[in-house]
Design a protein around this motif. Structure first.
Motif, PDB file in Angstrom:
ATOM      1  N   THR A   1       0.846  -1.195   0.000  1.00 32.86           N
ATOM      2  CA  THR A   1       0.000   0.000   0.000  1.00 32.86           C
ATOM      3  C   THR A   1       0.877   1.239   0.000  1.00 32.86           C
ATOM      4  OG1 THR A   1      -1.770  -1.154   1.182  1.00 32.86           O
ATOM      5  CG2 THR A   1      -1.812   1.254   1.224  1.00 32.86           C
ATOM      6  N   LEU A   2       0.645   2.101  -0.964  1.00 35.50           N
ATOM      7  CA  LEU A   2       1.380   3.363  -1.063  1.00 35.50           C
ATOM      8  C   LEU A   2       0.573   4.428  -0.340  1.00 35.50           C
ATOM      9  CD1 LEU A   2       3.887   4.735  -2.345  1.00 35.50           C
ATOM     10  CD2 LEU A   2       2.459   5.245  -4.331  1.00 35.50           C
ATOM     11  N   THR A   3       1.145   4.974   0.746  1.00 34.55           N
ATOM     12  CA  THR A   3       0.437   5.937   1.579  1.00 34.55           C
ATOM     13  C   THR A   3       1.223   7.242   1.674  1.00 34.55           C
ATOM     14  OG1 THR A   3       1.513   5.116   3.591  1.00 34.55           O
ATOM     15  CG2 THR A   3      -0.559   4.057   2.951  1.00 34.55           C
ATOM     16  N   GLY A   4       0.774   8.151   2.538  1.00 31.13           N
ATOM     17  CA  GLY A   4       1.485   9.403   2.762  1.00 31.13           C
ATOM     18  C   GLY A   4       1.445  10.296   1.540  1.00 31.13           C
ATOM     19  N   PRO A   5       2.410  11.224   1.442  1.00 26.66           N
ATOM     20  CA  PRO A   5       2.438  12.148   0.298  1.00 26.66           C
ATOM     21  C   PRO A   5       2.506  11.431  -1.048  1.00 26.66           C
ATOM     22  CG  PRO A   5       3.916  12.909   2.034  1.00 26.66           C
ATOM     23  CD  PRO A   5       3.450  11.549   2.437  1.00 26.66           C
ATOM     24  N   GLU A   6       3.265  10.317  -1.118  1.00 24.87           N
ATOM     25  CA  GLU A   6       3.375   9.592  -2.377  1.00 24.87           C
ATOM     26  C   GLU A   6       2.042   8.938  -2.751  1.00 24.87           C
ATOM     27  OE1 GLU A   6       7.209   9.150  -4.113  1.00 24.87           O
ATOM     28  OE2 GLU A   6       5.963  10.897  -3.709  1.00 24.87           O
ATOM     29  N   GLY A   7       1.363   8.360  -1.749  1.00 20.33           N
ATOM     30  CA  GLY A   7       0.060   7.766  -2.018  1.00 20.33           C
ATOM     31  C   GLY A   7      -0.961   8.810  -2.429  1.00 20.33           C
ATOM     32  N   ARG A   8      -0.917   9.959  -1.777  1.00 18.00           N
ATOM     33  CA  ARG A   8      -1.840  11.045  -2.127  1.00 18.00           C
ATOM     34  C   ARG A   8      -1.592  11.536  -3.548  1.00 18.00           C
ATOM     35  NH1 ARG A   8      -0.322  14.120   1.603  1.00 18.00           N
ATOM     36  NH2 ARG A   8      -1.562  12.996   3.152  1.00 18.00           N
ATOM     37  N   HIS A   9      -0.320  11.656  -3.909  1.00 12.60           N
ATOM     38  CA  HIS A   9       0.013  12.102  -5.260  1.00 12.60           C
ATOM     39  C   HIS A   9      -0.469  11.097  -6.307  1.00 12.60           C
ATOM     40  CE1 HIS A   9       2.275  14.423  -8.227  1.00 12.60           C
ATOM     41  NE2 HIS A   9       2.710  13.273  -8.726  1.00 12.60           N
ATOM     42  N   ALA A  10      -0.275   9.809  -6.005  1.00  5.37           N
ATOM     43  CA  ALA A  10      -0.691   8.774  -6.948  1.00  5.37           C
ATOM     44  C   ALA A  10      -2.204   8.748  -7.127  1.00  5.37           C
ATOM     45  CB  ALA A  10      -0.208   7.409  -6.466  1.00  5.37           C
ATOM     46  N   ALA A  11      -2.941   8.923  -6.002  1.00  5.90           N
ATOM     47  CA  ALA A  11      -4.401   8.781  -6.052  1.00  5.90           C
ATOM     48  C   ALA A  11      -5.108  10.040  -6.526  1.00  5.90           C
ATOM     49  CB  ALA A  11      -4.920   8.376  -4.672  1.00  5.90           C
ATOM     50  N   THR A  12      -4.642  11.215  -6.089  1.00 11.67           N
ATOM     51  CA  THR A  12      -5.398  12.439  -6.366  1.00 11.67           C
ATOM     52  C   THR A  12      -4.798  13.322  -7.441  1.00 11.67           C
ATOM     53  OG1 THR A  12      -4.273  13.697  -4.624  1.00 11.67           O
ATOM     54  CG2 THR A  12      -6.220  12.446  -3.974  1.00 11.67           C
ATOM     55  N   VAL A  13      -3.461  13.241  -7.654  1.00 12.90           N
ATOM     56  CA  VAL A  13      -2.822  14.059  -8.690  1.00 12.90           C
ATOM     57  C   VAL A  13      -2.658  13.248  -9.972  1.00 12.90           C
ATOM     58  CG1 VAL A  13      -0.800  15.412  -9.323  1.00 12.90           C
ATOM     59  CG2 VAL A  13      -1.639  15.462  -6.970  1.00 12.90           C
ATOM     60  N   ARG A  14      -2.033  12.085  -9.858  1.00 12.80           N
ATOM     61  CA  ARG A  14      -1.853  11.225 -11.032  1.00 12.80           C
ATOM     62  C   ARG A  14      -3.150  10.507 -11.401  1.00 12.80           C
ATOM     63  NH1 ARG A  14       3.268   9.080 -11.794  1.00 12.80           N
ATOM     64  NH2 ARG A  14       2.235   7.777 -13.366  1.00 12.80           N
ATOM     65  N   ARG A  15      -4.045  10.371 -10.430  1.00 14.53           N
ATOM     66  CA  ARG A  15      -5.335   9.696 -10.636  1.00 14.53           C
ATOM     67  C   ARG A  15      -5.161   8.304 -11.241  1.00 14.53           C
ATOM     68  NH1 ARG A  15      -9.659  13.107  -9.954  1.00 14.53           N
ATOM     69  NH2 ARG A  15      -9.169  15.345  -9.867  1.00 14.53           N
ATOM     70  N   LEU A  16      -4.256   7.541 -10.641  1.00 10.99           N
ATOM     71  CA  LEU A  16      -4.042   6.172 -11.101  1.00 10.99           C
ATOM     72  C   LEU A  16      -5.277   5.330 -10.826  1.00 10.99           C
ATOM     73  CD1 LEU A  16      -0.364   5.552  -9.925  1.00 10.99           C
ATOM     74  CD2 LEU A  16      -1.175   6.114 -12.226  1.00 10.99           C
ATOM     75  N   ARG A  17      -5.514   4.362 -11.680  1.00 10.87           N
ATOM     76  CA  ARG A  17      -6.691   3.510 -11.585  1.00 10.87           C
ATOM     77  C   ARG A  17      -6.278   2.040 -11.622  1.00 10.87           C
ATOM     78  NH1 ARG A  17      -8.240   7.324  -9.722  1.00 10.87           N
ATOM     79  NH2 ARG A  17      -9.874   8.771 -10.390  1.00 10.87           N
ATOM     80  N   PRO A  18      -7.127   1.156 -11.082  1.00 12.77           N
ATOM     81  CA  PRO A  18      -6.809  -0.277 -11.118  1.00 12.77           C
ATOM     82  C   PRO A  18      -6.475  -0.746 -12.532  1.00 12.77           C
ATOM     83  CG  PRO A  18      -8.672   0.102  -9.665  1.00 12.77           C
ATOM     84  CD  PRO A  18      -8.378   1.424 -10.335  1.00 12.77           C
ATOM     85  N   GLY A  19      -5.430  -1.571 -12.610  1.00 14.46           N
ATOM     86  CA  GLY A  19      -4.975  -2.081 -13.891  1.00 14.46           C
ATOM     87  C   GLY A  19      -3.801  -1.318 -14.471  1.00 14.46           C
TER      88      GLY A  19
END
Length: 248
Positions: free
Chosen positions: A14-32
């Motif tokens: 699980t990628l959390t913290g600032p890196e997880g936030r960047h991946a989920a909300t800035v990069r908007r990565l999706r399953p797959g």
């Protein structure tokens, strides 16, 4: 690429913290989607996103990668420069694959890293190197050395196992071919490139470095800015060392 240190064990991380936030909300990565995680010390996880939440993502590990550190380290002593030229140099030096960047307070450096201002400037260099390492998918991230003056560089240039090169536009010898064909017998531990500020190194600085054992070399027929001179020199040396033949 995202930075995680140390890299976790397990088949799903699980990628959390600032890196997880960047991946989920800035990069908007999706399953797959593919995603790479690295510790910046030569190890990486090649992953696939399997779940996304507000500030974190779950990654299934498909492959673990480890790249050994280079036999000969390339270090660039970059003189402090006006405006954002120092940060531009750090960005490009990181992208091409330099192993260490050393801030250098030269005699003609207009900028000075004193007190809190210096601490903020160093933080900008560190942040720039980190962002450039991620962008360029480097597995070995460059170290950012302490601020040094000429005596420090002269001592490093004189260290056994160090091949030091001072860049100077009036030098008689070119940097091309300077390290080509050096035997890979462990005698050389690092190559140190010394880049002056906008006004160039003083004659006294060049002489002190020469007396410490540094070669003095030119890049070519044109005079480059301090923000690009080290990048061009590093590119030449990395190519001649064979460092551009594989992952870094």
């Amino acid at each position: 690429m995202f930075h995680v240190r140390p890299l976790p064990a397990g088949e799903v991380v699980t990628l959390t913290g600032p890196e997880g936030r960047h991946a989920a909300t800035v990069r908007r990565l999706r399953p797959g989607e593919p995603v790479d995680l690295t510790d910046g010390a030569g190890r990486a996880l090649v992953c696939e996103v399997v779940a996304v939440r507000r500030d974190e993502i779950d990654c299934a590990v498909r492959r673990r990668v480890e790249v050994t550190s280079p036999g000969v380290r390339l270090v660039v002593a970059q003189a402090l420069a006006k405006g954002d030229r120092g940060e531009r140099a750090v960005e490009m030096l990181t992208e091409v694959g330099v192993d260490e960047i050393v801030p250098f307070a030269a005699a003609r450096s207009v900028v000075r890293w004193d007190g809190e201002r210096g601490a903020r400037a160093r933080q900008r260099w560190a942040r720039t190197a980190e962002e450039a390492a991620k962008q360029s998918h480097r597995l070995h991230w460059p170290a950012l050395g302490p601020l040094v003056g000429l005596p420090d560089l002269a001592r490093r240039a004189a260290t056994p196992g160090t091949v030091a090169v001072t860049l100077h536009e009036q030098a008689a010898d070119p940097i091309v071919g300077l390290v080509r064909g050096r035997p890979d017998d462990g005698a050389v531990a690092e190559i140190l490139l010394i880049v002056g500020p906008e006004g160039g190194l003083t004659d006294g600085e060049v002489q002190d470095l020469r007396e410490a054992g540094a070669a003095v070399a030119r890049l070519g027929p044109t005079v480059l800015r301090t923000s690009t001179a080290g990048v061009v020199a590093a590119s030449i040396v990395l190519a001649e060392l064979g460092r551009w033949d594989g992952p870094g």
